[in-house]
Design a protein around this motif. Structure first.
Motif, PDB file in Angstrom:
ATOM      1  N   GLU A  30      32.537  37.027  32.247  1.00 51.42           N
ATOM      2  CA  GLU A  30      31.331  37.306  33.031  1.00 51.42           C
ATOM      3  C   GLU A  30      30.623  38.590  32.569  1.00 51.42           C
ATOM      4  O   GLU A  30      29.771  39.118  33.271  1.00 51.42           O
ATOM      5  CB  GLU A  30      31.747  37.412  34.498  1.00 51.42           C
TER       6      GLU A  30
ATOM      7  N   HIS B  10      32.552  41.478  40.901  1.00 51.65           N
ATOM      8  CA  HIS B  10      32.337  40.048  41.134  1.00 51.65           C
ATOM      9  C   HIS B  10      33.605  39.486  41.774  1.00 51.65           C
ATOM     10  O   HIS B  10      34.698  39.656  41.232  1.00 51.65           O
ATOM     11  CB  HIS B  10      32.032  39.324  39.816  1.00 51.65           C
TER      12      HIS B  10
ATOM     13  N   HIS C  68      35.461  36.271  44.564  1.00 46.55           N
ATOM     14  CA  HIS C  68      35.397  34.901  45.097  1.00 46.55           C
ATOM     15  C   HIS C  68      35.897  34.899  46.539  1.00 46.55           C
ATOM     16  O   HIS C  68      36.742  34.077  46.907  1.00 46.55           O
ATOM     17  CB  HIS C  68      36.289  33.960  44.274  1.00 46.55           C
TER      18      HIS C  68
ATOM     19  N   HIS D 269      30.245  29.507  44.021  1.00 51.14           N
ATOM     20  CA  HIS D 269      31.063  30.315  43.125  1.00 51.14           C
ATOM     21  C   HIS D 269      31.588  31.585  43.809  1.00 51.14           C
ATOM     22  O   HIS D 269      32.800  31.740  43.956  1.00 51.14           O
ATOM     23  CB  HIS D 269      30.220  30.627  41.875  1.00 51.14           C
TER      24      HIS D 269
HETATM   25 ZN   LIG Z   1      33.711  34.012  39.222  1.00 50.97          ZN
END
Ligand SMILES: [Zn+2]
Length: 224
Positions: free
Chosen positions: A77, A96, A98, A159
């Motif tokens: 990413e 980032h 989840h 996501h």
């Molecule tokens: Zn991810």
């Protein structure tokens, strides 16, 4: 922004443990970056749990993503992180995750706009949702990065979420507020009708946002 690599790497390791222990990432999910004053970026590697990282696993890249230090492969990413840094010269950290709250909301593909608590209205305001694109794609980076200028967080459809700040800790705290907001929202719905902050209360919060230079659009409150 970080002066020393030591500081940047410690911030990433701490944030990784926090994300993992709180359940905001599972298995090898998520990624964290810290930007140095020279513009280079320390990043989590791909394919490792963020809860069990050691300093020697981290990698450093230049603003174009070229590897400068480290033996591992950089996070898939990284394009997303670098695109956000490019648009915001003052940012020092990006997270980032989840998380189950943010990821559930992101499945709707729509923004979060409700002013349900002081913290959500102050630190998040409204949170946009970038359209679905697969992990590591330039489409994902191009879809999400433009929101970073005037928000504190963005959902990635089906996501997860991305948050940013002047350092890794601020980015991490924004992920925490995001997850906390959805826990509170779920509780409100269990207890009864969701009650939003009033416009007058939101006016007061806007003043604090200006004072602390928090840039996010005003959330929706109730009319009376
Ligand atoms: Zn991810």
């Amino acid at each position: 922004m970080y002066k020393s690599s030591k500081e940047a790497k410690e911030a990433i390791l701490q944030a990784g443990q926090c994300l993992y222990q709180n359940g905001y990432v599972a298995a090898n999910d998520g990624n964290i970056t810290a930007r140095m004053e020279d513009g280079s970026v320390w990043c989590t590697p791909t394919g490792v749990s963020k809860g069990f990282m050691t300093e020697d696993m981290l990698v450093r890249v230049n603003p174009d993503g070229r590897l400068l230090e480290g033996k591992n492969k950089v996070s898939s990413e990284i394009l997303l992180h670098l695109a956000i840094y490019k648009q915001n010269p003052n940012l020092g950290g990006i997270v980032h995750a989840h998380g189950p709250g943010a990821t559930a909301w992101a499945s709707f593909g729509k923004p979060w706009e409700l002013a349900i608590s002081l913290d959500s209205a102050l630190h998040l305001g409204t949170v946009p949702c970038a359209p679905f694109a697969v992990t590591g794609s330039s489409a994902l980076a191009e879809g999400a990065a433009p929101y970073s200028k005037n928000h504190t967080a963005v959902f990635l459809e089906h996501h997860g979420s991305v948050t940013w700040g002047e350092d890794v800790r601020q980015a991490l705290f924004r992920t925490e507020v995001l997850e906390q907001t959805f826990k509170i929202y779920a509780n409100m719905r269990t207890f009864g009708e969701v009650r939003l902050l009033s416009q007058r209360q939101l006016d007061e919060i806007e003043r604090i946002k200006t004072k602390y230079n928090i840039r996010c659009p005003r959330a929706k409150g109730r009319d009376r």
